[in-house]
Design an enzyme around this catalytic site. Structure first.
Site, PDB file in Angstrom:
ATOM      1  N   LYS A  82       0.841  -1.212   0.000  1.00 52.68           N
ATOM      2  CA  LYS A  82       0.000   0.000   0.000  1.00 52.68           C
ATOM      3  C   LYS A  82       0.869   1.252   0.000  1.00 52.68           C
ATOM      4  N   CYS A 171     -12.336   1.385  17.006  1.00 49.76           N
ATOM      5  CA  CYS A 171     -11.009   0.832  16.729  1.00 49.76           C
ATOM      6  C   CYS A 171     -10.124   0.787  17.975  1.00 49.76           C
ATOM      7  N   MET A 172      -9.841   1.947  18.546  1.00 47.97           N
ATOM      8  CA  MET A 172      -8.880   1.999  19.653  1.00 47.97           C
ATOM      9  C   MET A 172      -9.513   2.299  21.007  1.00 47.97           C
ATOM     10  N   MET A 356      -7.314  -5.594  16.748  1.00 50.74           N
ATOM     11  CA  MET A 356      -8.769  -5.575  16.876  1.00 50.74           C
ATOM     12  C   MET A 356      -9.384  -6.822  17.522  1.00 50.74           C
ATOM     13  N   GLY A 393      -4.432   1.101  14.740  1.00 51.20           N
ATOM     14  CA  GLY A 393      -4.844   0.873  13.364  1.00 51.20           C
ATOM     15  C   GLY A 393      -4.523   2.014  12.429  1.00 51.20           C
ATOM     16  N   GLN A 394      -5.049   3.196  12.747  1.00 50.96           N
ATOM     17  CA  GLN A 394      -4.974   4.292  11.786  1.00 50.96           C
ATOM     18  C   GLN A 394      -3.725   5.151  11.993  1.00 50.96           C
TER      19      GLN A 394
HETATM   20  N1  LIG Z   1     -16.908  -5.084   9.398  1.00 47.02           N
HETATM   21  C1  LIG Z   1     -15.979  -4.315   9.979  1.00 47.02           C
HETATM   22  N2  LIG Z   1     -16.162  -2.980  10.036  1.00 47.02           N
HETATM   23  C2  LIG Z   1     -15.224  -2.214  10.622  1.00 47.02           C
HETATM   24  C3  LIG Z   1     -14.056  -2.777  11.178  1.00 47.02           C
HETATM   25  C4  LIG Z   1     -13.891  -4.198  11.105  1.00 47.02           C
HETATM   26  O1  LIG Z   1     -12.884  -4.757  11.567  1.00 47.02           O
HETATM   27  N3  LIG Z   1     -14.878  -4.912  10.516  1.00 47.02           N
HETATM   28  N4  LIG Z   1     -13.106  -1.975  11.736  1.00 47.02           N
HETATM   29  C5  LIG Z   1     -13.465  -0.647  12.208  1.00 47.02           C
HETATM   30  C6  LIG Z   1     -12.223   0.160  12.319  1.00 47.02           C
HETATM   31  S1  LIG Z   1     -10.988  -0.471  13.334  1.00 47.02           S
HETATM   32  C7  LIG Z   1     -12.021   1.316  11.664  1.00 47.02           C
HETATM   33  S2  LIG Z   1     -10.609   2.224  11.976  1.00 47.02           S
HETATM   34  C8  LIG Z   1     -13.066   1.842  10.768  1.00 47.02           C
HETATM   35  C9  LIG Z   1     -12.573   2.616   9.561  1.00 47.02           C
HETATM   36  O2  LIG Z   1     -13.715   3.093   8.908  1.00 47.02           O
HETATM   37  P1  LIG Z   1     -13.752   4.407   8.016  1.00 47.02           P
HETATM   38  O3  LIG Z   1     -13.004   5.501   8.616  1.00 47.02           O
HETATM   39  O4  LIG Z   1     -15.183   4.662   7.750  1.00 47.02           O
HETATM   40  O5  LIG Z   1     -13.064   3.844   6.681  1.00 47.02           O
HETATM   41  P2  LIG Z   1     -12.065   4.509   5.649  1.00 47.02           P
HETATM   42  O6  LIG Z   1     -12.186   3.700   4.413  1.00 47.02           O
HETATM   43  O7  LIG Z   1     -10.733   4.627   6.241  1.00 47.02           O
HETATM   44  O8  LIG Z   1     -12.697   5.932   5.422  1.00 47.02           O
HETATM   45  C10 LIG Z   1     -11.920   7.078   5.224  1.00 47.02           C
HETATM   46  C11 LIG Z   1     -12.630   7.942   4.191  1.00 47.02           C
HETATM   47  O9  LIG Z   1     -11.953   9.194   4.119  1.00 47.02           O
HETATM   48  C12 LIG Z   1     -11.687   9.521   2.746  1.00 47.02           C
HETATM   49  N5  LIG Z   1     -10.477  10.357   2.784  1.00 47.02           N
HETATM   50  C13 LIG Z   1      -9.184  10.011   2.656  1.00 47.02           C
HETATM   51  N6  LIG Z   1      -8.377  11.056   2.917  1.00 47.02           N
HETATM   52  C14 LIG Z   1      -9.177  12.104   3.224  1.00 47.02           C
HETATM   53  C15 LIG Z   1      -8.927  13.452   3.627  1.00 47.02           C
HETATM   54  O10 LIG Z   1      -7.795  13.888   3.795  1.00 47.02           O
HETATM   55  N7  LIG Z   1     -10.029  14.236   3.867  1.00 47.02           N
HETATM   56  C16 LIG Z   1     -11.305  13.761   3.724  1.00 47.02           C
HETATM   57  N8  LIG Z   1     -12.324  14.567   4.016  1.00 47.02           N
HETATM   58  N9  LIG Z   1     -11.546  12.479   3.341  1.00 47.02           N
HETATM   59  C17 LIG Z   1     -10.506  11.673   3.120  1.00 47.02           C
HETATM   60  C18 LIG Z   1     -11.579   8.198   2.049  1.00 47.02           C
HETATM   61  O11 LIG Z   1     -11.900   8.321   0.676  1.00 47.02           O
HETATM   62  C19 LIG Z   1     -12.603   7.334   2.816  1.00 47.02           C
HETATM   63  O12 LIG Z   1     -13.879   7.405   2.251  1.00 47.02           O
HETATM   64  O13 LIG Z   1     -13.866   0.757  10.297  1.00 47.02           O
HETATM   65  C20 LIG Z   1     -14.506   0.061  11.331  1.00 47.02           C
HETATM   66  N10 LIG Z   1     -15.431  -0.867  10.685  1.00 47.02           N
HETATM   67  N1  LIG Z   2      -3.965  -3.837   4.907  1.00 46.54           N
HETATM   68  C1  LIG Z   2      -4.552  -3.139   5.855  1.00 46.54           C
HETATM   69  N2  LIG Z   2      -3.883  -2.852   6.990  1.00 46.54           N
HETATM   70  C2  LIG Z   2      -4.503  -2.177   7.966  1.00 46.54           C
HETATM   71  C3  LIG Z   2      -5.823  -1.681   7.807  1.00 46.54           C
HETATM   72  C4  LIG Z   2      -6.495  -1.955   6.588  1.00 46.54           C
HETATM   73  O1  LIG Z   2      -7.649  -1.552   6.362  1.00 46.54           O
HETATM   74  N3  LIG Z   2      -5.822  -2.692   5.649  1.00 46.54           N
HETATM   75  N4  LIG Z   2      -6.424  -0.982   8.810  1.00 46.54           N
HETATM   76  C5  LIG Z   2      -5.676  -0.562   9.979  1.00 46.54           C
HETATM   77  C6  LIG Z   2      -6.594  -0.481  11.117  1.00 46.54           C
HETATM   78  S1  LIG Z   2      -7.500   0.958  11.328  1.00 46.54           S
HETATM   79  C7  LIG Z   2      -6.692  -1.461  12.052  1.00 46.54           C
HETATM   80  S2  LIG Z   2      -7.754  -1.237  13.371  1.00 46.54           S
HETATM   81  C8  LIG Z   2      -5.817  -2.653  12.020  1.00 46.54           C
HETATM   82  C9  LIG Z   2      -6.541  -3.981  12.311  1.00 46.54           C
HETATM   83  O2  LIG Z   2      -5.628  -4.999  12.375  1.00 46.54           O
HETATM   84  P1  LIG Z   2      -5.972  -6.484  12.879  1.00 46.54           P
HETATM   85  O3  LIG Z   2      -6.768  -6.460  14.110  1.00 46.54           O
HETATM   86  O4  LIG Z   2      -4.696  -7.236  12.923  1.00 46.54           O
HETATM   87  O5  LIG Z   2      -6.842  -7.090  11.692  1.00 46.54           O
HETATM   88  P2  LIG Z   2      -8.378  -7.536  11.512  1.00 46.54           P
HETATM   89  O6  LIG Z   2      -8.435  -8.160  10.169  1.00 46.54           O
HETATM   90  O7  LIG Z   2      -9.298  -6.440  11.824  1.00 46.54           O
HETATM   91  O8  LIG Z   2      -8.618  -8.644  12.644  1.00 46.54           O
HETATM   92  C10 LIG Z   2      -8.370  -9.983  12.422  1.00 46.54           C
HETATM   93  C11 LIG Z   2      -7.963 -10.700  13.661  1.00 46.54           C
HETATM   94  O9  LIG Z   2      -8.996 -10.745  14.650  1.00 46.54           O
HETATM   95  C12 LIG Z   2      -8.764 -11.896  15.430  1.00 46.54           C
HETATM   96  N5  LIG Z   2      -9.937 -12.292  16.242  1.00 46.54           N
HETATM   97  C13 LIG Z   2     -11.171 -12.649  15.849  1.00 46.54           C
HETATM   98  N6  LIG Z   2     -11.947 -12.972  16.918  1.00 46.54           N
HETATM   99  C14 LIG Z   2     -11.197 -12.823  18.024  1.00 46.54           C
HETATM  100  C15 LIG Z   2     -11.424 -12.978  19.440  1.00 46.54           C
HETATM  101  O10 LIG Z   2     -12.494 -13.362  19.904  1.00 46.54           O
HETATM  102  N7  LIG Z   2     -10.388 -12.669  20.257  1.00 46.54           N
HETATM  103  C16 LIG Z   2      -9.177 -12.294  19.801  1.00 46.54           C
HETATM  104  N8  LIG Z   2      -8.216 -12.022  20.699  1.00 46.54           N
HETATM  105  N9  LIG Z   2      -8.929 -12.153  18.481  1.00 46.54           N
HETATM  106  C17 LIG Z   2      -9.925 -12.403  17.604  1.00 46.54           C
HETATM  107  C18 LIG Z   2      -8.419 -12.939  14.389  1.00 46.54           C
HETATM  108  O11 LIG Z   2      -7.662 -13.978  14.980  1.00 46.54           O
HETATM  109  C19 LIG Z   2      -7.647 -12.136  13.339  1.00 46.54           C
HETATM  110  O12 LIG Z   2      -6.249 -12.308  13.466  1.00 46.54           O
HETATM  111  O13 LIG Z   2      -5.199  -2.763  10.752  1.00 46.54           O
HETATM  112  C20 LIG Z   2      -4.568  -1.557  10.305  1.00 46.54           C
HETATM  113  N10 LIG Z   2      -3.836  -1.928   9.127  1.00 46.54           N
HETATM  114  S1  SF4 Z   3       2.547   2.647   7.228  1.00 51.42           S
HETATM  115 FE1  SF4 Z   3       1.487   0.682   7.074  1.00 51.42          FE
HETATM  116  S2  SF4 Z   3       0.443   0.784   5.099  1.00 51.42           S
HETATM  117 FE2  SF4 Z   3       2.018   2.369   5.062  1.00 51.42          FE
HETATM  118  S3  SF4 Z   3       3.808   1.402   4.141  1.00 51.42           S
HETATM  119 FE3  SF4 Z   3       4.006   1.170   6.352  1.00 51.42          FE
HETATM  120  S4  SF4 Z   3       3.138  -0.831   6.798  1.00 51.42           S
HETATM  121 FE4  SF4 Z   3       2.411  -0.229   4.753  1.00 51.42          FE
HETATM  122 MO   LIG Z   4      -9.026   0.724  13.007  1.00 44.50          MO
END
Ligand SMILES: Nc1nc2c(c(=O)[nH]1)N[C@H]1C(S)=C(S)[C@@H](COP(=O)(O)OP(=O)(O)OC[C@H]3O[C@@H](n4cnc5c(=O)[nH]c(N)nc54)[C@H](O)[C@@H]3O)O[C@H]1N2
Ligand SMILES: Nc1nc2c(c(=O)[nH]1)N[C@H]1C(S)=C(S)[C@@H](COP(=O)(O)OP(=O)(O)OC[C@H]3O[C@@H](n4cnc5c(=O)[nH]c(N)nc54)[C@H](O)[C@@H]3O)O[C@H]1N2
Ligand code: SF4
Ligand SMILES: [Mo]
Length: 768
Positions: A82, A171-172, A356, A393-394
């Site tokens: 990425k 998320c956090m 997460m 995460g973010q």
């Molecule tokens: N099913 C499921 N849902 C989840 C999760 C999951 O594990 N499973 N994880 C949750 C978690 S941990 C997170 S962090 C959230 C993330 O959820 P979101 O924050 O809703 O997802 P993003 O795709 O990061 O959305 C960012 C948006 O900002 C836009 N964007 C990018 N840069 C900028 C900028 O500089 N300004 C503006 N105005 N827009 C911009 C992008 O186009 C995008 O539409 O999702 C949550 N939802």
């Molecule tokens: N490529 C990529 N990287 C990312 C992101 C992305 O959108 N794409 N998003 C970023 C963000 S905002 C976040 S929050 C992180 C998320 O990063 P992660 O949390 O690592 O990833 P996820 O795919 O959300 O979660 C999957 C994990 O949840 C665990 N899990 C499921 N159920 C349970 C349970 O009951 N207990 C425990 N302990 N574990 C369980 C599974 O074992 C699996 O490993 O990634 C960050 N990095």
């Molecule tokens: S900050 Fe995360 S997404 Fe960006 S290059 Fe490093 S590991 Fe990849």
């Molecule tokens: Mo997140």
């Protein structure tokens, strides 16, 4: 031990190539010769909380390449897939370039003047008719520090509502309440250096190979150099991370609570704990819901935390025999004993890492507390190479959402709105009447969108987030937003999304290096970058948009700046002096990030540790000095096992877990517009165990209908994907806007943190 860049690249190439699924590491079309006339600027990557440094190559007002920054200590020149394609996220064909206003069913182009004056009139009308708590802003851990700070100042200090929340609540939030309850400060004690220096790494539900690939490669690199290094991956799903681990320990969803207590049980029973550390640095407490430490929230507390003795804690642990935890989790009892001994092994530096799997949990706060318990019992904390590490995460979930405090209950620098002294400090810096900031929190993220659905909130502005794809129980919230009756949704984004679909006004926004910014990553590292290119068309940055509204609402006096970013920084910095201690702006323009507290120009590696933390006095060794209530000690919490909010039954026999894949970022709006990433992972699939598929008569890549009590989607099944589902479990990633898995997710949340559980709900799967 400093790695040379060559060592680092060589060793991590294996891990990176593995994670990147054979993708090439260079931007296509960029050769050495093309470098002529290219200006390179430094910036942190815009994606994950790792916070890799990148170099951005600009020619003729356009970014033509990005590459890993060799001078960046986080990644020493490496990026993941990425990161390598960062520049392309700016150049999707359908970038939003003009404000759009809803006229009936159509979105019509408008000038900024029209759009902003409409927004201001809706804010005014709603505040006049229904009060300040009827308007809200929903932001992001991808907000720059300036953007989050300005939003919080306008809403809390100007409009006078605590209706400020970030997507980081999804998320956090559990990590935050975990930190606050155990240490009384929201910050990690360790740093990424621990990935290079440790011996044992326990991963607790973190798919680091796909979600924190560069940190993962640092850890793998350590193992390549040191054969004694062991990586143990606990999980509910076999991932790329599991494949690279020394051991993969599968457990039934939610039973991490029991497993962690059982490990503590063995440590206590076999007297493997560090008695003198416990005597000096720990208190014991019990209590189910009260988080203590003054962080009162909207959530109703039914009991106060009660102190307990070490013996009483030992009694509490008696239930959690390895046999009992084994029955719940499926992990063999002998294995639990073996892992407990490994945790306590005095000859090994031990780390725990999680993301997460812990935080998105109806007992997310507890499960964070329970992992800290293990480190506090064994004294394996606050030492180089040996720490618990909550992975963020973010890119600025730490820097903006948490440090600036863009949550309903927070103010900058760990302060809370419920504390009158904290409100007074904020009011003084903001130059406002202290009574302006309401003393009560309003809505956590899920509650904010429930309030919009009910009509208690009328106007909501979302920035840098896509809630109408990323919220759980999505059908309710998508319908709720369009119920009319004065509801008005403003979306700032760079592309059309599922959220712009429900918007009344869409504001085209600048992204990443189209503006100046600061992000803070998971190891307390603050990183700055300058604007390098113009945003397309009339797109503007979110900070300008917020300040524009402020002026129209009569709060322009809160933003009297000329060099806005720098002056906001210096103002915000005042909150941090004598605690989180951020450095003057200048320092960040030069450095590849600095880890706070920065005192006398020096960054801090280990918190609470003598010789590292500037606030720990000589002779104190370790001091959890933030927890004044408990005399500078950390809290070991007795937290029980509790079942999930929804579990499989006869009608919905499978567990559904949702999450991510390497190539895509969250809702896929940016990565989906990079052809290389899109091709590498074009659409969502349902991972399923082959035995389960056989029983249902479903073949690989055949379409299935997957339903929960809240929604249904149809998608192909993958029996041999990179992630392998355990029996009785399915997994779907949430990046694909044509297959909204979030319609199925449950919006039950941890009652202390407010964070929903996206990792567990009950579904059925049928042939489509
Ligand atoms: N099913 C499921 N849902 C989840 C999760 C999951 O594990 N499973 N994880 C949750 C978690 S941990 C997170 S962090 C959230 C993330 O959820 P979101 O924050 O809703 O997802 P993003 O795709 O990061 O959305 C960012 C948006 O900002 C836009 N964007 C990018 N840069 C900028 C900028 O500089 N300004 C503006 N105005 N827009 C911009 C992008 O186009 C995008 O539409 O999702 C949550 N939802
Ligand atoms: N490529 C990529 N990287 C990312 C992101 C992305 O959108 N794409 N998003 C970023 C963000 S905002 C976040 S929050 C992180 C998320 O990063 P992660 O949390 O690592 O990833 P996820 O795919 O959300 O979660 C999957 C994990 O949840 C665990 N899990 C499921 N159920 C349970 C349970 O009951 N207990 C425990 N302990 N574990 C369980 C599974 O074992 C699996 O490993 O990634 C960050 N990095
Ligand atoms: S900050 Fe995360 S997404 Fe960006 S290059 Fe490093 S590991 Fe990849
Ligand atoms: Mo997140």
């Amino acid at each position: 031990m400093e790695l040379s860049r060559r060592d680092f690249l060589k060793a991590s190439a294996a891990a990176a190539a593995f994670a990147a699924a054979g993708q090439t590491a260079l931007m296509p079309g960029i050769s050495e010769a093309a470098d002529a006339g290219v200006k390179w600027g430094k910036a942190p990557c815009r994606f994950c909380g790792t916070g890799c440094g990148v170099l951005v190559g600009v020619k003729n007002g356009r970014i033509i390449a990005t590459k890993g920054d060799p001078a960046a200590p986080v990644n020493k020149g490496l990026n993941c897939i990425k990161g390598y394609f960062l520049s392309k996220i700016l150049y999707g064909k359908d970038r939003l370039t003009k404000p759009l206003i809803r006229k009936g069913n159509k979105m019509v182009e408008a000038s900024w003047e029209e759009a902003m004056s409409l927004i201001a009139s809706k804010f005014k009308e709603s505040i006049d008719k229904h009060g300040p708590d009827s308007v809200a802003i929903y932001g992001s851990g991808q907000w720059t520090v300036f953007e989050g700070y300005a939003a919080s100042k306008l809403f809390k200090g100007g409009i006078g509502t605590n209706n400020v929340e970030p997507n980081a609540r999804l998320c956090m939030a559990s990590a935050v309440t975990g930190f606050m309850t155990t240490f009384a400060s929201d910050e990690p004690m360790g740093v990424y250096d621990d990935l290079d220096l440790g011996d044992t790494y326990f991963l607790w539900g973190a798919n680091m190979a796909e979600c924190h690939p560069v940190l993962f490669s640092r850890m793998i690199d350590n193992r390549l150099k040191n054969p004694r290094v062991k990586i143990i991956d606990f999980g509910t799903r076999r991932t790329r991370t599991s494949q690279m681990a020394d051991q993969y320990i599968k457990f039934a969803p939610q039973t991490d609570l029991a497993l962690l207590n059982a490990i503590a049980h063995v440590i206590v029973k076999e007297k493997l704990y560090d008695e003198s550390f416990i005597k000096k640095h720990v208190v014991f407490k019990k209590g189910k819901t009260n988080i203590g430490n003054g962080l009162e929230d909207k959530f109703k507390f039914t009991d106060d935390p009660k102190p307990m003795t070490f013996d009483e804690y030992k009694d509490f642990l008696k239930t959690y025999t390895p046999e009992y935890a084994s029955k719940l989790s499926g992990v063999p009892a002998e294995k639990i004993v073996e892992l407990a001994r490994l945790y306590a092994d005095k000859s090994r530096k031990v780390n725990s890492l999680w993301t997460m799997g812990f935080n998105q949990h109806t007992r997310g706060t507890w499960v964070n507390n329970l992992v800290y318990n293990l480190h506090l019992l064994t004294g394996k904390i606050c030492r180089p190479g040996e720490n618990p590490m909550s992975l963020t995460g973010q890119p600025s979930a730490c820097g903006t959402a948490r440090e600036v405090g863009t949550f309903t209950h927070r103010l900058p620098a760990d302060m809370v709105v419920t504390n009158p002294e904290h409100r007074a400090i904020a009011a003084k810096i903001w130059g406002i009447d202290p009574n302006k900031i309401p003393g009560k929190p309003t809505y956590s993220a899920i509650e904010m969108f429930r309030a919009l659905d009910r009509g208690d909130i009328k106007v909501v502005w979302t920035q840098v987030t896509n809630p109408f794809q990323s919220l759980p129980n999505l059908n309710r919230f998508r319908t709720g937003a369009r119920k009319g009756d004065g509801r008005f949704v403003i979306v700032s984004d760079m592309y059309p999304t599922k959220s712009t679909e429900v918007a009344d006004v869409i504001l085209p926004s600048a992204c990443w290096v189209e503006k100046e910014g600061v992000f803070g990553n998971a190891e307390r590292r603050t990183q700055q970058w300058y604007k390098m290119v113009e945003p397309p068309g009339e797109a503007r940055n979110d900070l300008t948009q917020t300040i524009d509204l402020a002026k129209r609402l009569g709060h322009g006096n809160l933003f009297p700046y000329k060099y806005v970013e720098k002056e906001i920084w210096e103002e915000y910095r005042k909150f941090t002096v004598g605690g989180k201690d951020l450095a003057p702006y200048e320092a960040y323009t030069k450095a590849r990030g600095l880890r706070w507290p920065v005192v006398n120009g020096k960054e801090t590696l280990y918190r609470y540790a003598e010789g590292h933390d500037p606030y720990v006095k000589a002779g104190e060794g370790v001091k959890f000095y933030k927890n004044k209530k408990d005399d500078g000690r950390a809290v070991i919490w007795a937290r029980p096992y509790e079942p999930a909010a929804e579990a499989p039954d006869r009608s919905y026999p499978f567990w559904l877990c949702t999450g991510r894949v390497l190539e895509h970022w969250h809702t896929g709006t940016m990565t989906g517009r990079v052809p290389e990433l899109k091709r590498a992972y074009p659409s969502a699939v349902c991972e399923m165990h082959p035995d389960d598929a056989k029983k249902l008569g479903i073949k690989h890549l055949q379409k299935v209908k997957i339903s929960s009590r809240r929604g249904t989607i149809v998608l192909p099944v993958d029996l041999n994907g990179r992630g392998k589902a355990e029996k009785g479990n399915v997994f779907v990633a949430f990046f694909d806007e044509t297959k909204l898995i979030n319609e199925l997710c449950i919006d039950a949340y941890c009652p202390i943190s407010g964070e929903p559980d996206y990792k567990k709900c009950a579904v059925k799967v049928e042939k489509a």
